[in-house]
Design a protein around this motif. Structure first.
Motif, PDB file in Angstrom:
ATOM      1  N   GLN A 144     -12.160 -29.476 -31.061  1.00  0.00           N
ATOM      2  CA  GLN A 144     -12.794 -28.182 -31.545  1.00  0.00           C
ATOM      3  C   GLN A 144     -13.800 -27.475 -30.313  1.00  0.00           C
ATOM      4  N   GLY A 145     -13.585 -26.413 -29.955  1.00  0.00           N
ATOM      5  CA  GLY A 145     -14.171 -25.649 -29.121  1.00  0.00           C
ATOM      6  C   GLY A 145     -14.462 -24.429 -29.701  1.00  0.00           C
ATOM      7  N   HIS A 146     -14.678 -23.350 -28.524  1.00  0.00           N
ATOM      8  CA  HIS A 146     -15.010 -21.829 -28.921  1.00  0.00           C
ATOM      9  C   HIS A 146     -13.786 -21.146 -29.643  1.00  0.00           C
ATOM     10  N   LEU A 147     -13.902 -20.415 -30.337  1.00  0.00           N
ATOM     11  CA  LEU A 147     -13.106 -19.682 -30.886  1.00  0.00           C
ATOM     12  C   LEU A 147     -11.717 -19.200 -30.161  1.00  0.00           C
ATOM     13  N   MET A 148     -10.557 -19.401 -30.574  1.00  0.00           N
ATOM     14  CA  MET A 148      -9.665 -18.982 -29.533  1.00  0.00           C
ATOM     15  C   MET A 148      -8.880 -17.639 -29.907  1.00  0.00           C
ATOM     16  N   LEU A 171      -8.534 -12.593 -29.301  1.00  0.00           N
ATOM     17  CA  LEU A 171      -8.360 -13.733 -28.340  1.00  0.00           C
ATOM     18  C   LEU A 171      -9.462 -14.153 -27.755  1.00  0.00           C
ATOM     19  N   GLY A 172     -10.254 -15.342 -28.016  1.00  0.00           N
ATOM     20  CA  GLY A 172     -11.584 -15.185 -27.408  1.00  0.00           C
ATOM     21  C   GLY A 172     -12.330 -14.357 -28.295  1.00  0.00           C
ATOM     22  N   ASP A 173     -13.116 -13.430 -27.547  1.00  0.00           N
ATOM     23  CA  ASP A 173     -13.882 -12.266 -27.839  1.00  0.00           C
ATOM     24  C   ASP A 173     -13.439 -11.136 -27.943  1.00  0.00           C
ATOM     25  N   GLU A 174     -11.914 -11.043 -27.244  1.00  0.00           N
ATOM     26  CA  GLU A 174     -11.429  -9.732 -26.750  1.00  0.00           C
ATOM     27  C   GLU A 174     -10.562  -9.405 -27.851  1.00  0.00           C
ATOM     28  N   ASP A 175     -10.375  -8.376 -28.236  1.00  0.00           N
ATOM     29  CA  ASP A 175      -9.390  -7.513 -29.112  1.00  0.00           C
ATOM     30  C   ASP A 175      -8.226  -7.113 -28.381  1.00  0.00           C
ATOM     31  N   VAL A 176      -7.122  -7.871 -28.765  1.00  0.00           N
ATOM     32  CA  VAL A 176      -5.734  -7.856 -27.941  1.00  0.00           C
ATOM     33  C   VAL A 176      -5.339  -6.516 -28.072  1.00  0.00           C
ATOM     34  N   SER A 177      -5.672  -5.516 -28.857  1.00  0.00           N
ATOM     35  CA  SER A 177      -5.063  -4.070 -28.680  1.00  0.00           C
ATOM     36  C   SER A 177      -5.599  -3.449 -27.748  1.00  0.00           C
ATOM     37  N   ARG A 178      -6.801  -3.824 -27.143  1.00  0.00           N
ATOM     38  CA  ARG A 178      -7.434  -3.172 -25.880  1.00  0.00           C
ATOM     39  C   ARG A 178      -6.894  -4.080 -24.637  1.00  0.00           C
ATOM     40  N   LEU A 179      -5.869  -4.816 -24.601  1.00  0.00           N
ATOM     41  CA  LEU A 179      -5.297  -5.208 -23.385  1.00  0.00           C
ATOM     42  C   LEU A 179      -3.882  -4.752 -23.244  1.00  0.00           C
TER      43      LEU A 179
END
Length: 359
Positions: free
Chosen positions: A9-13, A72-80
């Protein structure tokens, strides 16, 4: 209860926050929230039409969500941009979708070629993945999909999904179209590959045994809603409600529990022939320590000695206790030898151990 962990377990994916998909006024995915940690093997399962594949496709924006957020991590996928997102997510499906007029190597190299990797890097990655999936490059590199078995083609499909080294691997019932024997082999391959790569995986299946075998955590969906999201062992011993209990199945609950127990958790030192006076069974080994015969320890009365230990009448540390018990019953023995990669006897598992009695 101790359980082998398939991830570190690590950072949120990946995180789904109130994920909803509406068709014709009906929520086919209804307010789902869950987290898949870095390196975790998450499985989505439920009855047909419960929304599991729709959920998977929203994660990489193959279909748009109606409400909610996906991180995804700390990124909102709708902004990618979709192409940016999909480069970070490999995708493998049941029908595989290999290009029929391209060789195995060309199929694996699709995304690296699109990313304009140097030729030397692409060739090295092809060789690395073919080795990872036990596909000899000299034999399979230049073959075409129609020359492959179903299991080999599925391996190539997963290798292709991993080719650009994505952070996440999405898999939508990837083994559903192969025969049961090939399916078991592919499941074992997937566990091995996951252990080696530590990729974050989100996997859709309709097969509960497959989910329990592969998953770090299982999400059980019903009518678009998340009913329970937990480790397999928790689902088995503490189902959230009657639906989960019925969906898992009560008739073979003990065997399902053993599917989440491994031989190395039950293994004890072997009893060799010199110890036979103090035991009901003992092992005969060769000069290299490989087991040759079992004296005593039979389920049947047709003789005490069982000879010709082979590749099926053995256990390995990473084997499930469900499989070990099945082999004991099939070969009519009370004990199996546990061997290492060189075939050397390193321990034993017994029927008494499975039943929880003292040896």
């Amino acid at each position: 209860m101790n359980e082998r962990s398939h991830f570190q377990q690590g950072h949120l994916m990946i995180e789904l926050q109130g994920l909803t998909k509406t068709y014709a006024g009906k929520n086919v995915v209804d307010d789902i929230s869950l987290r898949v940690e870095s390196g975790e093997f998450g499985v989505l399962i439920g009855p047909s039409g419960c929304g599991k594949s729709t959920t998977l496709r929203m994660i990489n924006q193959l279909i748009p969500m109606s409400r909610g957020r996906i991180l995804l991590g700390d990124e909102d996928v709708s902004r990618l941009k979709p192409e940016q997102l999909r480069r970070r997510m490999g995708y493998a499906i049941q029908s595989i979708g290999l290009f029929p007029h391209w060789t195995v190597a060309e199929n694996i190299a699709v995304v690296p070629n699109l990313l304009k990797w140097p030729r030397s890097r692409i060739d090295a990655r092809i060789d690395e993945l073919m080795n990872l999936f036990h596909l000899a490059a000299g034999e399979y590199r230049d073959k075409y999909p129609h020359q492959l078995s179903g299991g080999q083609a599925q391996r190539v499909g997963v290798a292709r999904a991993l080719a650009a080294d994505p952070e996440v691997l999405l898999m939508d019932e990837p083994f559903g179209a192969v025969d049961p024997l090939t399916r078991e082999v592919l499941q074992n391959e997937m566990l091995r590959v996951h252990e080696q790569t530590r990729k974050t995986i989100v996997f859709v299946t309709h097969d509960m045994d497959e989910a329990l075998k592969l998953a770090s955590k299982v999400a059980i969906l019903n009518q678009g809603r998340l009913v329970q999201y937990d480790r397999p062992i928790e689902l088995l011993v503490d189902p959230a409600d009657g639906f989960v209990s019925d969906f898992i199945g009560k008739a073979d609950l003990g065997l399902k529990l053993l599917s989440r127990r491994w031989v190395d958790q039950y293994c004890r030192p072997p009893r060799l022939a010199r110890d036979r006076a103090a035991s009901r069974h003992s092992w005969e080994v060769d000069a290299d320590g490989r087991p040759l015969a079992l004296h005593g320890g039979r389920l049947s009365a047709d003789g005490e000695t069982r000879t010709a230990v082979n590749g099926e009448w053995i256990a390995t540390p990473e084997m499930t206790m469900k499989e070990a018990l099945s082999r004991m019953v099939w070969f009519r023995v009370m004990v199996l030898p546990v061997i290492d990669e060189a075939g050397k006897l390193i321990g034993e598992v017994t029927m008494e151990g499975v039943m929880g009695r003292q040896p």
